[in-house]
Design a protein around this motif. Structure first.
Motif, PDB file in Angstrom:
ATOM      1  N   PHE A 182       0.835  -1.214   0.000  1.00 10.62           N
ATOM      2  CA  PHE A 182       0.000   0.000   0.000  1.00 10.62           C
ATOM      3  C   PHE A 182       0.867   1.261   0.000  1.00 10.62           C
ATOM      4  O   PHE A 182       0.563   2.231  -0.703  1.00 10.62           O
ATOM      5  CB  PHE A 182      -0.937  -0.006   1.205  1.00 10.62           C
ATOM      6  CG  PHE A 182      -2.252  -0.682   0.944  1.00 10.62           C
ATOM      7  CD1 PHE A 182      -3.344   0.049   0.511  1.00 10.62           C
ATOM      8  CD2 PHE A 182      -2.388  -2.048   1.099  1.00 10.62           C
ATOM      9  CE1 PHE A 182      -4.568  -0.571   0.252  1.00 10.62           C
ATOM     10  CE2 PHE A 182      -3.599  -2.687   0.841  1.00 10.62           C
ATOM     11  CZ  PHE A 182      -4.690  -1.955   0.410  1.00 10.62           C
ATOM     12  N   VAL A 234      -4.490   4.987   2.908  1.00  7.69           N
ATOM     13  CA  VAL A 234      -5.425   5.619   1.968  1.00  7.69           C
ATOM     14  C   VAL A 234      -5.881   6.997   2.470  1.00  7.69           C
ATOM     15  O   VAL A 234      -5.810   7.978   1.713  1.00  7.69           O
ATOM     16  CB  VAL A 234      -6.628   4.693   1.691  1.00  7.69           C
ATOM     17  CG1 VAL A 234      -7.646   5.403   0.789  1.00  7.69           C
ATOM     18  CG2 VAL A 234      -6.158   3.397   1.022  1.00  7.69           C
ATOM     19  N   PHE A 261      -5.454   6.391  -4.842  1.00  9.39           N
ATOM     20  CA  PHE A 261      -6.099   5.107  -4.565  1.00  9.39           C
ATOM     21  C   PHE A 261      -7.509   5.047  -5.145  1.00  9.39           C
ATOM     22  O   PHE A 261      -8.492   5.364  -4.474  1.00  9.39           O
ATOM     23  CB  PHE A 261      -6.117   4.818  -3.062  1.00  9.39           C
ATOM     24  CG  PHE A 261      -4.826   4.260  -2.554  1.00  9.39           C
ATOM     25  CD1 PHE A 261      -4.440   2.963  -2.862  1.00  9.39           C
ATOM     26  CD2 PHE A 261      -3.976   5.029  -1.794  1.00  9.39           C
ATOM     27  CE1 PHE A 261      -3.246   2.442  -2.408  1.00  9.39           C
ATOM     28  CE2 PHE A 261      -2.775   4.523  -1.333  1.00  9.39           C
ATOM     29  CZ  PHE A 261      -2.409   3.221  -1.642  1.00  9.39           C
ATOM     30  N   ILE A 286      -6.542  -0.106  -5.180  1.00  7.02           N
ATOM     31  CA  ILE A 286      -6.658  -0.841  -3.913  1.00  7.02           C
ATOM     32  C   ILE A 286      -6.620  -2.345  -4.164  1.00  7.02           C
ATOM     33  O   ILE A 286      -5.930  -3.096  -3.449  1.00  7.02           O
ATOM     34  CB  ILE A 286      -7.958  -0.439  -3.181  1.00  7.02           C
ATOM     35  CG1 ILE A 286      -7.864   1.020  -2.709  1.00  7.02           C
ATOM     36  CG2 ILE A 286      -8.212  -1.364  -1.985  1.00  7.02           C
ATOM     37  CD1 ILE A 286      -9.131   1.561  -2.092  1.00  7.02           C
TER      38      ILE A 286
END
Length: 623
Positions: free
Chosen positions: A180, A362, A375, A380
């Motif tokens: 991420f 995020v 994102f 994602i």
């Protein structure tokens, strides 16, 4: 071989990978289920993905075949059988009750599927190692098949043991966090931050490589992945500013390798270490912080001295990003790292810190317009898939290492090996450390870092502890050499990866990497003799050790790269610097005084015994 429809295979891989990530996020949030359910599911996901992502008997086929689908189904049956038979397994008396026919079938199937999946993911070395230990247990270890099956499959002392537990509980989450963070744009932040800090200094691009790789290593934990991510930018930049290809590749390889040793997020083996030591991950990170800083100080100063020696200048300031602008534009992307550190410092678990870190990524991108659209739903999904894919090697390696650990525990091989090490070293700590270093490098050449560390814990750490080494120092000692195998010839995976980008001579890159990383080989000896470098002991003694160790690694870098702060180092100055570095390894007033005296003599020599032409600046390519 009949192939599975390509589009369907891609969708299947994505669905399984995303499901794996979501499953681990869910259990991190609600709490883990039974050990067999959690570890079996983790292994089942990894096995299924490995056969689909690396199809064909070679593991390099372009299309998924129906044979691979069959392997997936068979592997799932072997991995999930203990979960499906949970009442039976929990109520039977292992080593007493005879296994059922189904136990033999599904246990044998899982071992075969695990070895095949591990071969595809990591190569032959690890499955061969597991097979050797398996055969040893059945033959020289005098263990019946039923007992071996109990140990490796029907208890949590083998395949479903501590290494797989760590992979399922901690490692998966931190790798997912890294996926991420990468997609948040933090990689560009790390690069611009390093350029703004050091790009204008002597040899700036090499220093940028060191800073960037250390930052990226905090979220990666893989030396090769670090090289391939940051090296594609830093290596060409170093070459354009005057560094030779071999040295450029070596800088990136050595800097990237250190990422597995750098808190707050080290390599997967650090989480295994926390379990073996019975301490929190934060405690392991505290042990590792000063040695890791010393490692990077040594590499940073080595590239500085090399740049000064050959007369390299930095990049023009006008071409570099400004630090203030970098922090204002993307500095908020550091926040997820801050969250993880804050949660760990608050005394919470590593799993919770990773979960909260992931949850913060995020929303963090929404804080600035420049990153607000990062994102999308597709991004994602890609991050969830990448996290699962990046976990495969660790999960399979940990499960295979469970075969090794289970066999060692069952047969008492660890005690035998401890006796062998003590006999060979003749109870000499120095000799035992040297033998352990060689064993660690050799194991690390063939195995990923985590299983290499695990095997050493079972075979070598007890001998070191018996010779008086503190258990924390012993564990970190073997971890260092498992990690440093990535830059140690002849099998130096990080060097190979960097050399593929630099296109230098492999021998030149390998030698430059060993020279740059030499301090990394010495640091473990430093904290064995001075546990204060692990933040253990009196605070004053810790501070003294930090100062002398820092001076020592700087002197070693200067001696090896033929330059000290006041100019090029002549032969006798280099000797004095290297000797000063070595005596500063051993704690003690006398050795510290000798080191200070040698450094003073070197400075005096540089300032007052000037050779002709000392004022001229050396130029040319790095040699």
């Amino acid at each position: 071989m009949l192939s599975f429809p390509e589009k369907a295979a891609r969708h299947l891989i994505t669905a399984i990978a995303v499901s794996m990530s979501v499953f681990h996020l869910y259990i991190a949030f609600v709490g883990p289920p039974d050990a067999y359910v959690m570890r079996g599911s983790h292994l089942a996901f990894a096995l299924a993905l490995s056969f689909l992502i690396m199809p064909g008997l070679s593991g390099r086929a372009t299309k998924v075949g129906w044979f691979d689908i069959v392997l997936v189904l068979v592997a799932l049956a072997g991995a999930l059988y203990p979960s499906a038979s949970l009442d039976y397994i929990q109520n039977r008396m292992y080593y007493v009750d005879d296994p059922r026919i189904a136990d033999y079938i599904f246990g044998g199937v899982l071992i075969l599927m695990l070895m095949e999946a591990t071969r595809r993911a990591t190569g032959l070395a690890l499955p061969i190692t597991a097979l050797v230990f398996l055969v040893y247990g059945l033959t020289m270890g005098n263990q019946p098949v039923s007992t071996m099956l109990d140990q490796l499959y029907l208890t949590t002392e083998g395949i479903f043991g501590i290494p797989l537990y760590v992979s399922a509980t901690y490692v998966m989450l931190f790798i997912l966090f890294g996926a991420f963070v990468e997609r948040s744009g933090a990689g560009q932040l790390f690069m611009d931050f390093a350029l703004a800090l050091a790009g204008h200094t002597s040899g700036g691009p090499a220093k940028v490589a060191v800073i960037t790789s250390s930052l990226f290593g905090t979220v990666s934990g893989s030396a090769v992945a670090n090289v391939m991510t940051t090296g594609t930018f830093t290596i060409p930049l170093m070459m354009r500013t005057g560094y030779r290809p071999g040295f450029s590749g070596a800088v990136e390889a050595v800097a990237s390798t250190g990422g597995q040793l750098m808190p707050p997020i080290m390599g997967a083996a650090a989480f295994v270490m926390a379990e073996f030591l019975g301490v929190s991950y934060l405690t392991v990170a505290a042990f590792a912080i000063l040695p890791a800083v010393l490692y990077y100080v040594a590499v940073f100063m080595a590239v500085h001295f090399e740049a000064k020696r050959i007369g390299l200048v930095g990049l023009p300031k006008a071409d570099l990003p400004r630090l203030k602008e970098v922090l204002l534009d993307r500095g908020h992307l550091f926040l997820p790292l801050v969250v993880i550190i804050a949660v760990l410092l608050a005394g919470k678990s590593a799993a919770l810190s990773a979960l909260l870190g992931i949850a913060s990524v995020v929303p963090t991108t929404w804080l600035r317009k420049s990153t607000r659209g990062t994102f999308t739903p597709k991004a994602i999904v890609e991050a969830l898939e990448a996290g699962a894919r990046n976990t495969l090697v660790v999960a399979l390696a940990c499960a295979s290492a469970g075969i090794v650990i289970g066999t060692i525990t069952l047969t008492g091989l660890g005690l035998t090996f401890t006796g062998v090490v003590l006999a060979l070293s003749q109870n000499s700590l120095i000799l035992a450390l040297f033998l352990t270093m060689l064993a660690g490098i050799l194991l690390g050449m063939g195995l990923p870092t985590t299983p290499a560390y695990i095997v050493q814990v079972a075979l070598l750490v007890p001998a070191l502890v018996k010779l008086g080494v503190q258990v924390e120092a012993a564990h970190l000692f073997v971890l260092y050499f498992a990690v440093l195998s990535a830059i140690t010839p002849p099998v130096a995976m990080a060097v190979y990866a960097a050399n593929g980008i630099s296109r230098g001579t492999l021998m030149d890159t390998s030698w430059a990497a060993v020279k740059l990383g030499l301090t990394g080989y010495i640091i473990p000896f430093m904290f064995v003799f001075a546990p204060s470098l692990l933040l253990i002991g009196d605070p004053l003694w810790v501070m003294t050790s930090v100062v002398t160790a820092t001076v020592g690694v700087v002197c070693l870098a200067a001696g090896l790269h033929e330059y000290f702060f006041f100019g090029p180092a002549r032969s006798w100055e280099r000797v004095m610097l290297i000797v000063a570095a070595l005596v500063l390894i051993k704690p003690g007033i006398m050795t510290d005084l000798i080191g200070v005296a040698l450094i003073s003599l070197t400075i005096a020599s540089q300032l007052w015994i000037r050779p002709a032409g000392r004022g001229a600046t050396a130029t040319g390519k790095s040699g």
